[in-house]
Design an enzyme around this catalytic site. Structure first.
Site, short mmCIF file in Angstrom:
data_model
loop_
_atom_site.label_atom_id
_atom_site.label_comp_id
_atom_site.label_asym_id
_atom_site.label_seq_id
_atom_site.Cartn_x
_atom_site.Cartn_y
_atom_site.Cartn_z
N ARG A 15 -17.73 4.76 14.47
CA ARG A 15 -16.53 4.67 16.10
C ARG A 15 -16.95 5.37 17.02
O ARG A 15 -18.01 6.39 16.56
CB ARG A 15 -15.64 4.85 15.27
CG ARG A 15 -14.93 3.76 14.19
CD ARG A 15 -13.65 4.20 13.28
NE ARG A 15 -13.59 5.45 13.06
CZ ARG A 15 -12.82 6.14 12.20
NH1 ARG A 15 -11.27 5.33 12.40
NH2 ARG A 15 -13.03 6.74 10.85
N TYR A 94 -9.66 13.36 15.17
CA TYR A 94 -8.80 13.72 13.42
C TYR A 94 -9.70 14.80 13.47
O TYR A 94 -11.22 15.24 13.49
CB TYR A 94 -9.47 12.70 12.24
CG TYR A 94 -8.69 11.61 12.82
CD1 TYR A 94 -7.52 10.81 12.43
CD2 TYR A 94 -9.65 10.01 12.68
CE1 TYR A 94 -6.88 9.70 12.12
CE2 TYR A 94 -9.41 9.06 13.28
CZ TYR A 94 -7.76 9.03 12.43
OH TYR A 94 -7.17 7.82 12.93
N HIS A 96 -8.37 17.10 10.29
CA HIS A 96 -7.79 17.23 8.22
C HIS A 96 -8.27 18.92 8.52
O HIS A 96 -8.92 19.13 7.16
CB HIS A 96 -8.79 15.97 7.92
CG HIS A 96 -8.69 14.73 7.60
ND1 HIS A 96 -6.70 14.49 7.45
CD2 HIS A 96 -9.01 13.66 8.57
CE1 HIS A 96 -6.79 12.95 7.92
NE2 HIS A 96 -7.43 12.68 8.94
N GLU A 118 -4.00 13.52 13.24
CA GLU A 118 -3.06 13.21 11.98
C GLU A 118 -1.99 14.17 11.70
O GLU A 118 -0.93 13.19 11.77
CB GLU A 118 -4.39 13.60 11.22
CG GLU A 118 -4.24 15.25 10.92
CD GLU A 118 -5.70 15.57 11.57
OE1 GLU A 118 -6.36 14.52 11.95
OE2 GLU A 118 -5.89 16.32 11.06
N ASP A 270 -8.21 7.08 -0.79
CA ASP A 270 -8.91 8.48 -0.37
C ASP A 270 -7.36 9.78 -0.58
O ASP A 270 -7.66 10.70 -0.62
CB ASP A 270 -8.72 8.29 1.06
CG ASP A 270 -7.71 7.82 1.80
OD1 ASP A 270 -6.34 7.57 0.69
OD2 ASP A 270 -7.12 8.35 2.68
N1 LIG Z 1 -9.13 4.08 2.20
C1 LIG Z 1 -9.26 3.72 3.08
O1 LIG Z 1 -10.52 3.23 4.01
C2 LIG Z 1 -8.44 3.86 4.11
C3 LIG Z 1 -7.57 3.60 5.29
C4 LIG Z 1 -6.63 4.44 5.67
C5 LIG Z 1 -5.37 4.69 4.61
N2 LIG Z 1 -6.13 4.99 3.52
C6 LIG Z 1 -3.97 5.14 2.63
O2 LIG Z 1 -3.61 4.25 1.77
C7 LIG Z 1 -2.70 4.64 1.60
C8 LIG Z 1 -1.76 3.81 2.39
O3 LIG Z 1 -0.70 4.30 3.12
P1 LIG Z 1 0.41 4.09 4.36
O4 LIG Z 1 -0.06 3.99 6.10
O5 LIG Z 1 0.49 1.88 3.32
O6 LIG Z 1 1.23 4.89 3.74
P2 LIG Z 1 2.75 4.50 4.59
O7 LIG Z 1 3.33 5.37 3.97
O8 LIG Z 1 2.85 3.00 5.72
O9 LIG Z 1 3.52 3.42 2.59
C9 LIG Z 1 3.81 4.09 1.40
C10 LIG Z 1 4.14 3.34 0.67
O10 LIG Z 1 4.49 3.55 -0.80
C11 LIG Z 1 5.53 3.26 -0.67
N3 LIG Z 1 5.14 3.88 -2.17
C12 LIG Z 1 5.52 5.40 -3.04
N4 LIG Z 1 5.32 5.19 -4.25
C13 LIG Z 1 5.63 4.55 -4.95
C14 LIG Z 1 5.06 3.86 -6.28
N5 LIG Z 1 5.65 4.37 -6.75
N6 LIG Z 1 5.41 2.89 -5.94
C15 LIG Z 1 4.90 1.66 -5.33
N7 LIG Z 1 5.24 2.14 -3.56
C16 LIG Z 1 6.00 3.46 -3.61
C17 LIG Z 1 6.28 4.04 -0.09
O11 LIG Z 1 7.55 3.50 -0.21
C18 LIG Z 1 6.02 3.62 1.35
O12 LIG Z 1 5.74 2.49 1.18
C19 LIG Z 1 -2.95 5.98 2.07
O13 LIG Z 1 -3.09 7.27 0.83
C20 LIG Z 1 -3.84 6.74 2.80
O14 LIG Z 1 -4.68 7.35 3.65
C21 LIG Z 1 -6.42 4.14 3.05
#
Ligand SMILES: NC(=O)c1ccc[n+]([C@@H]2O[C@H](COP(=O)([O-])OP(=O)(O)OC[C@H]3O[C@@H](n4cnc5c(N)ncnc54)[C@H](O)[C@@H]3O)[C@@H](O)[C@H]2O)c1
Length: 377
Positions: A15, A94, A96, A118, A270
Site C-alpha cells: 500500500r 499505523y 501498534h 489505530e 491477528d
Molecule cells: N486478518 C486480517 O487481515 C484482518 C484485517 C482486518 C481485521 N482483522 C481482525 O478481524 C477481527 C474482527 O474485527 P472487526 O473490525 O469486525 O471487529 P468488531 O469489533 O467490529 O466486531 C467484533 C464482533 O465480535 C463480537 N463478539 C465478541 N465475542 C463474541 C463471541 N463469543 N461470539 C460471537 N461474536 C462475538 C462482538 O460483539 C462484535 O460485534 C479483529 O480481530 C481484527 O483485528 C483481521
C-alpha cells in the site's frame, strides 16, 4: 506544511499512504507534497500520476524524510528508518506501539510526534482508521472462502451460490461486527445460505433489520456453534474482544463435527484466532489442512488487494491528515478529540496509556503535554 510520502519498505507491504487524488487535495490547500519515486507502483499509482497531481518526486527515502514536516505512511517505521526521523517531525501512520518495544524507545529518543491511525477514536468508541481494513478483510473472506471450497484446492467442491435446482453453500459467520457484517453481506450476495452469530443481542437485532432474507441471526454460544458447524461449508471467524485475545469458539476437538473439505477463514487470526487450530499464514502460503478442514489464516488479508486497500485507507485518513497540515498537530489535536486520541508519543513523552502500560514506561497526560506545547508557541 511540507508533506512527505515514503515508499513502504516493510516486507510484503504494497500500500501507499496517499493517492494522486490526495496529493491534489493537499496542493489545493497550499501544502507541497514530496513523494518517493515508485511509492505508489505496487498499488497501481504511477510516478507520472503523482506528478500530474502536483507532487514533487524524490529519488530516495532519505530525501523524503529530510525535507518533510509531516510523514504520512501506512506501516510503522522499521529499524532502518529510525535514524531518518527528525525531532519534531510529525508521523501519521499505523504504529501498534504495544507490540514493539524497540519502536517505542526509538520514537521516544528521536523526539518525533507520533499520531497512530489505530488509536484515532470517535466518541462512539469506533476506530475510523481501522474500519476500512476490516471492511476489506470481511469482503475478501468470502472471495477466498469460495475459492478454497473448490475441489482442486481441497474444498468440498461446492459452488457458494448453488444453481437452480441445487442448494447453495451454507456459510457460518462468527461475530457480527465490521468484518462479520461485510462477510455476511457478500455471502448473501453470492446467494449462499448464511448464519451470523454474535453475543450482542442489540447487534443481532440490527443485523436482522438490515440483512437480506438469506441471512439469519443466531445468538453465539457453545451449543449453537456446535450445531451450526456440523452444517456449515464455510466458516468465517470475525470475533473481537477489544484489548484481549480472541476466544477459541471452535476447539480442535470440534473439528471432528465438521465435514471433510469445510473451509474456515479465521480473519481474527491477528488477535489469536477464534478457531483453536488457526495459526497465521501468508499470501504466499495461505492455507493448511487439519483433520480434513481447510484453514485460511492470512494475518494481513488487505495486503493482497493493495489498490482497493490503499483507496479505502486514504479515504479515511485524508480528512485527518488535512487537519494536521492546515492547523499543525498541536492545534488540530486540541480542536479535535478524535485526533487527540491518536497521539501516542509527543516530543519524547508517551501520552497514550496503553503504550506506557505495555512497556512499564512513564505516562504523561496528553492534555498536559498539549497545553504546555501550545503555550510554548
Ligand atoms: N486478518 C486480517 O487481515 C484482518 C484485517 C482486518 C481485521 N482483522 C481482525 O478481524 C477481527 C474482527 O474485527 P472487526 O473490525 O469486525 O471487529 P468488531 O469489533 O467490529 O466486531 C467484533 C464482533 O465480535 C463480537 N463478539 C465478541 N465475542 C463474541 C463471541 N463469543 N461470539 C460471537 N461474536 C462475538 C462482538 O460483539 C462484535 O460485534 C479483529 O480481530 C481484527 O483485528 C483481521
Amino acid at each position: 506544511m511540507i508533506i512527505g510520502i515514503p515508499k513502504e519498505i516493510k516486507n510484503n507491504e504494497n500500500r501507499v499512504a496517499l493517492t494522486p487524488a490526495g496529493v491534489a487535495e493537499f496542493k489545493k490547500q497550499g501544502h507541497p507534497v514530496y513523494v518517493q519515486m515508485g511509492a505508489g507502483e505496487n498499488s497501481g499509482f504511477t510516478d507520472e500520476a503523482y506528478k500530474i497531481a502536483g507532487a514533487e518526486l524524490l529519488p530516495t527515502i532519505e530525501d523524503v524524510y529530510s525535507i518533510a514536516e509531516m510523514i504520512i505512511k501506512v506501516k510503522e517505521p522499521i529499524a532502518s528508518e529510525y535514524p531518518l526521523i527528525k525531532k519534531d517531525q510529525l508521523l501519521f501512520t499505523y504504529f501498534h506501539f504495544a507490540s514493539s518495544e524497540p519502536l517505542t524507545h526509538a520514537m521516544i529518543e528521536c523526539g518525533a510526534v507520533c499520531l497512530a491511525y489505530e488509536t484515532v477514536e470517535k466518541t462512539d468508541r469506533s476506530l475510523p482508521l481501522l474500519v476500512p481494513m476490516s471492511e476489506v478483510a470481511g469482503r475478501m473472506a468470502i472471495q477466498e472462502g469460495a475459492k478454497y471450497l473448490e475441489k482442486p484446492l481441497k474444498g468440498k467442491g461446492i459452488l457458494l451460490g448453488g444453481v437452480p435446482g441445487v442448494p447453495p453453500a451454507k456459510v457460518l459467520v462468527l461475530g457480527g461486527g465490521i468484518v462479520g457484517t461485510q462477510a455476511a453481506k457478500m455471502a448473501a450476495g453470492f446467494g449462499a445460505s448464511v448464519v451470523i452469530m454474535d453475543v450482542s443481542l442489540a447487534r443481532l437485532r440490527h443485523l436482522s433489520d438490515i440483512m437480506p432474507a438469506n441471512v439469519i441471526t443466531v445468538m453465539s454460544n457453545h451449543y449453537n456453534i456446535r450445531e451450526a458447524i456440523a452444517e456449515a461449508d464455510l466458516v468465517i471467524g470475525a470475533v473481537l474482544i477489544p484489548g484481549a485475545k480472541a476466544p477459541h469458539l471452535i476447539s480442535r476437538e470440534m473439528l471432528k463435527l465438521m465435514s471433510p473439505g469445510t473451509v474456515v477463514v479465521d480473519v481474527a487470526v491477528d488477535q489469536g484466532g477464534c478457531i483453536e487450530t488457526c495459526t497465521p499464514t501468508t499470501h504466499e502460503n495461505p492455507t493448511f489442512i487439519i483433520d480434513d478442514i481447510v484453514h485460511y489464516c492470512v494475518a494481513n488479508m488487505p495486503g493482497a488487494v493493495p489498490y482497493t486497500s490503499t483507496l479505502a485507507l486514504t479515504n479515511a485518513t485524508l480528512p485527518y491528515a488535512l487537519q494536521l497540515a492546515n492547523k499543525g498537530w498541536k492545534k488540530a489535536c486540541a480542536d479535535n478529540e478524535e485526533l487527540k486520541k491518536g497521539l501516542n508519543v509527543a516530543n519524547g513523552k508517551i501520552v497514550y496509556k496503553g503504550v506506557s502500560d505495555a512497556w512499564g514506561l512513564p505516562f504523561n497526560e496528553v492534555e498536559t503535554v498539549l497545553q504546555s506545547e501550545l503555550q510554548l508557541n
